[in-house]
Every structure is written in C-alpha cells, then in structure tokens.
Design a protein around this motif. Structure first.
Motif, PDB file in Angstrom:
ATOM      1  N   LEU A 144      45.104 -14.787 -54.120  1.00  0.00           N
ATOM      2  CA  LEU A 144      46.104 -15.033 -55.145  1.00  0.00           C
ATOM      3  C   LEU A 144      45.845 -14.127 -56.339  1.00  0.00           C
ATOM      4  N   LYS A 145      46.904 -13.546 -56.863  1.00  0.00           N
ATOM      5  CA  LYS A 145      46.747 -12.719 -58.047  1.00  0.00           C
ATOM      6  C   LYS A 145      46.598 -13.632 -59.261  1.00  0.00           C
ATOM      7  N   PRO A 146      45.612 -13.364 -60.126  1.00  0.00           N
ATOM      8  CA  PRO A 146      45.521 -14.140 -61.360  1.00  0.00           C
ATOM      9  C   PRO A 146      46.798 -13.984 -62.163  1.00  0.00           C
ATOM     10  N   ARG A 147      47.185 -15.030 -62.849  1.00  0.00           N
ATOM     11  CA  ARG A 147      48.422 -15.046 -63.616  1.00  0.00           C
ATOM     12  C   ARG A 147      48.441 -13.975 -64.699  1.00  0.00           C
ATOM     13  N   CYS A 148      47.282 -13.579 -65.188  1.00  0.00           N
ATOM     14  CA  CYS A 148      47.216 -12.726 -66.361  1.00  0.00           C
ATOM     15  C   CYS A 148      46.891 -11.269 -66.060  1.00  0.00           C
ATOM     16  N   THR A 149      46.887 -10.859 -64.822  1.00  0.00           N
ATOM     17  CA  THR A 149      46.503  -9.483 -64.543  1.00  0.00           C
ATOM     18  C   THR A 149      47.714  -8.579 -64.373  1.00  0.00           C
ATOM     19  N   PRO A 150      47.654  -7.358 -64.898  1.00  0.00           N
ATOM     20  CA  PRO A 150      48.749  -6.421 -64.693  1.00  0.00           C
ATOM     21  C   PRO A 150      48.586  -5.644 -63.388  1.00  0.00           C
ATOM     22  N   PHE A 151      47.472  -5.829 -62.690  1.00  0.00           N
ATOM     23  CA  PHE A 151      47.182  -5.054 -61.495  1.00  0.00           C
ATOM     24  C   PHE A 151      47.749  -5.720 -60.254  1.00  0.00           C
ATOM     25  N   GLU A 152      48.279  -4.903 -59.352  1.00  0.00           N
ATOM     26  CA  GLU A 152      48.857  -5.426 -58.121  1.00  0.00           C
ATOM     27  C   GLU A 152      47.875  -5.403 -56.966  1.00  0.00           C
ATOM     28  N   GLY A 153      46.679  -4.919 -57.179  1.00  0.00           N
ATOM     29  CA  GLY A 153      45.668  -4.885 -56.136  1.00  0.00           C
ATOM     30  C   GLY A 153      44.387  -4.277 -56.665  1.00  0.00           C
ATOM     31  N   LYS A 154      43.358  -4.342 -55.833  1.00  0.00           N
ATOM     32  CA  LYS A 154      42.051  -3.823 -56.241  1.00  0.00           C
ATOM     33  C   LYS A 154      42.105  -2.332 -56.544  1.00  0.00           C
ATOM     34  N   LEU A 155      42.872  -1.554 -55.780  1.00  0.00           N
ATOM     35  CA  LEU A 155      42.918  -0.115 -56.019  1.00  0.00           C
ATOM     36  C   LEU A 155      43.454   0.197 -57.417  1.00  0.00           C
ATOM     37  N   GLU A 156      44.489  -0.517 -57.844  1.00  0.00           N
ATOM     38  CA  GLU A 156      45.007  -0.307 -59.203  1.00  0.00           C
ATOM     39  C   GLU A 156      43.947  -0.649 -60.241  1.00  0.00           C
ATOM     40  N   GLU A 157      43.289  -1.777 -60.054  1.00  0.00           N
ATOM     41  CA  GLU A 157      42.268  -2.205 -61.009  1.00  0.00           C
ATOM     42  C   GLU A 157      41.099  -1.224 -61.036  1.00  0.00           C
ATOM     43  N   TRP A 158      40.615  -0.820 -59.865  1.00  0.00           N
ATOM     44  CA  TRP A 158      39.495   0.119 -59.795  1.00  0.00           C
ATOM     45  C   TRP A 158      39.859   1.451 -60.433  1.00  0.00           C
ATOM     46  N   THR A 159      41.083   1.928 -60.172  1.00  0.00           N
ATOM     47  CA  THR A 159      41.524   3.211 -60.729  1.00  0.00           C
ATOM     48  C   THR A 159      41.615   3.120 -62.249  1.00  0.00           C
ATOM     49  N   TRP A 160      42.216   2.049 -62.746  1.00  0.00           N
ATOM     50  CA  TRP A 160      42.355   1.863 -64.196  1.00  0.00           C
ATOM     51  C   TRP A 160      40.976   1.824 -64.848  1.00  0.00           C
ATOM     52  N   CYS A 161      40.050   1.081 -64.252  1.00  0.00           N
ATOM     53  CA  CYS A 161      38.700   0.969 -64.810  1.00  0.00           C
ATOM     54  C   CYS A 161      37.951   2.298 -64.731  1.00  0.00           C
ATOM     55  N   ALA A 162      38.106   3.034 -63.626  1.00  0.00           N
ATOM     56  CA  ALA A 162      37.426   4.330 -63.482  1.00  0.00           C
ATOM     57  C   ALA A 162      37.874   5.305 -64.560  1.00  0.00           C
ATOM     58  N   ILE A 163      39.159   5.333 -64.826  1.00  0.00           N
ATOM     59  CA  ILE A 163      39.686   6.237 -65.854  1.00  0.00           C
ATOM     60  C   ILE A 163      39.240   5.774 -67.230  1.00  0.00           C
ATOM     61  N   SER A 164      39.309   4.475 -67.456  1.00  0.00           N
ATOM     62  CA  SER A 164      38.925   3.913 -68.746  1.00  0.00           C
ATOM     63  C   SER A 164      37.439   4.117 -69.037  1.00  0.00           C
ATOM     64  N   GLU A 165      36.599   3.929 -68.021  1.00  0.00           N
ATOM     65  CA  GLU A 165      35.151   4.024 -68.204  1.00  0.00           C
ATOM     66  C   GLU A 165      34.651   5.463 -68.304  1.00  0.00           C
ATOM     67  N   ASN A 166      35.363   6.404 -67.694  1.00  0.00           N
ATOM     68  CA  ASN A 166      34.893   7.784 -67.627  1.00  0.00           C
ATOM     69  C   ASN A 166      35.606   8.730 -68.577  1.00  0.00           C
ATOM     70  N   GLY A 167      36.537   8.225 -69.342  1.00  0.00           N
ATOM     71  CA  GLY A 167      37.268   9.077 -70.273  1.00  0.00           C
ATOM     72  C   GLY A 167      37.414   8.421 -71.626  1.00  0.00           C
ATOM     73  N   LYS A 168      38.094   9.105 -72.498  1.00  0.00           N
ATOM     74  CA  LYS A 168      38.406   8.558 -73.820  1.00  0.00           C
ATOM     75  C   LYS A 168      39.890   8.257 -73.854  1.00  0.00           C
ATOM     76  N   GLN A 169      40.289   7.297 -74.676  1.00  0.00           N
ATOM     77  CA  GLN A 169      41.684   6.876 -74.729  1.00  0.00           C
ATOM     78  C   GLN A 169      42.611   8.056 -74.998  1.00  0.00           C
ATOM     79  N   GLU A 170      42.229   8.957 -75.898  1.00  0.00           N
ATOM     80  CA  GLU A 170      43.100  10.071 -76.260  1.00  0.00           C
ATOM     81  C   GLU A 170      43.172  11.121 -75.161  1.00  0.00           C
ATOM     82  N   SER A 171      42.040  11.411 -74.521  1.00  0.00           N
ATOM     83  CA  SER A 171      42.007  12.523 -73.575  1.00  0.00           C
ATOM     84  C   SER A 171      41.936  12.105 -72.119  1.00  0.00           C
TER      85      SER A 171
END
Length: 192
Positions: free
Chosen positions: A106-133
C-alpha cells in the motif's frame, strides 16, 4: 487506539518528500548526521513522556535501533506500539508492547512517489547534488547501479533522460547535452 496528541516525522527535511504537506504532522528537521533523526526522536519521546501526559507511544519504524527506547518507555509504564515493515527485526518487535506490520503493498497516504524507483531516484539526486545545481544526468546511472542495482534499460523508459522527463512533478531537467543536469523539485507534488 485513541486520539493522537503529538504526531511528528523526523529526518532531513530535504528528503522527507510529501511529509511536510501532510496535514497535522509536525516535521522535525534533524539535519544530515547518520543517526541524527533517531537521536532527536529518542530525546523528544523521553522528554514528552516524563510528564506522565501519555499512556501510549507509537514508534513507526523498521529500525532495530529503537529497541532501547521501547524498553525504556515500557519500563516507565507506557504502552509501546511498534509499527514497521516485515523486515523489522525480531528484537524490536519483542521490545514493544505490541507490534503491527505495515503492508509495503500500500502506498502511504502522504508520499508523492509512485514506487521505489521514483523514491530512490529522488533521494539519489537530492543526496548527491545541491538544490540549485542538482547532478549530471550522466552520473545518475552510476549512482543508481551502485546503490540500488537499477538498470534503467530494463524499464519502459529505457533512458534516464526519458524517465526524468516523464516525471516533471518530481524532477527539473536541463535541455539535452553532455553536461545536462537534473534537480529535484523541493516540494514534489502528489499524483501524476
């Protein structure tokens, strides 16, 4: 289980996705340290329970590090409910007064992600980059293969550029080019 008087979500605010938009949930930014969220959660739980204002504490986590917190709260006479995925360790389950398994189907009610791949990708970009770049799109392939063994060629989009472009609610993508970059949307929106 009764009325929820204090509802908090702990973590690095940059990685908490839609939790900040969830009604009634206080997001507590714990910084970027390895166990910063865990430590802050434990401090707050013990502090809140020293005034005998609560009878039940619910710890929603699959992390066995909360065994000591559950034991301490139970020793104070509190009813401790653990909630986590099926991967939750037996020693955490046993430390709680009761444990309820959360279905990962079940997808948590509060998540914008539609699956693990979306969440992992979002986190990988967020953790390895800066918001601006953000990060270079070409670097994403290496990160996702080494961390999650993801090969984008096995997915329907076949390339990271196509995958990212199909999800504008989550990612801001530069025009094509060898140095094209991708950034996460700071507040990803729900739905498609």
């Amino acid at each position: 289980m009764g009325r929820a008087d204090v509802i908090r979500c702990y973590g690095n605010a940059m990685h908490l996705g839609g939790w900040s938009a969830a009604p009634g949930i206080e997001v507590v930014h714990a910084g970027t340290g390895k166990n910063a969220a865990d430590i802050l959660l434990v401090i707050d739980a013990v502090e809140l329970c020293t005034h005998d204002a609560f009878q039940t504490v619910l710890i929603a986590s699959s992390d066995g590090d909360f065994v000591h917190l559950a034991n301490r709260l139970r020793a104070r006479g509190l009813h401790v409910v653990g909630m986590g995925e099926d991967k939750s360790p037996a020693h955490f389950r046993a430390a709680c007064s009761e444990f309820r398994e959360l279905s990962t189907g079940l997808k948590p009610r509060c998540t914008p992600f539609e699956g693990k791949l979306e969440e992992w990708t979002w986190c990988a970009i967020s953790e390895n980059g800066k918001q601006e770049s953000g990060i270079r799109v070409n670097d994403l392939n290496h990160i996702m293969r080494s961390k999650h063994d993801v090969k984008i060629s096995t997915h329907k989009e076949k390339t990271w550029r196509r995958y990212l472009a199909d999800r504008p609610r989550l990612f801001d993508l530069d025009p094509k080019g060898p140095d094209a970059r991708v950034r996460v949307q700071s507040e990803p929106s729900f739905g498609t």
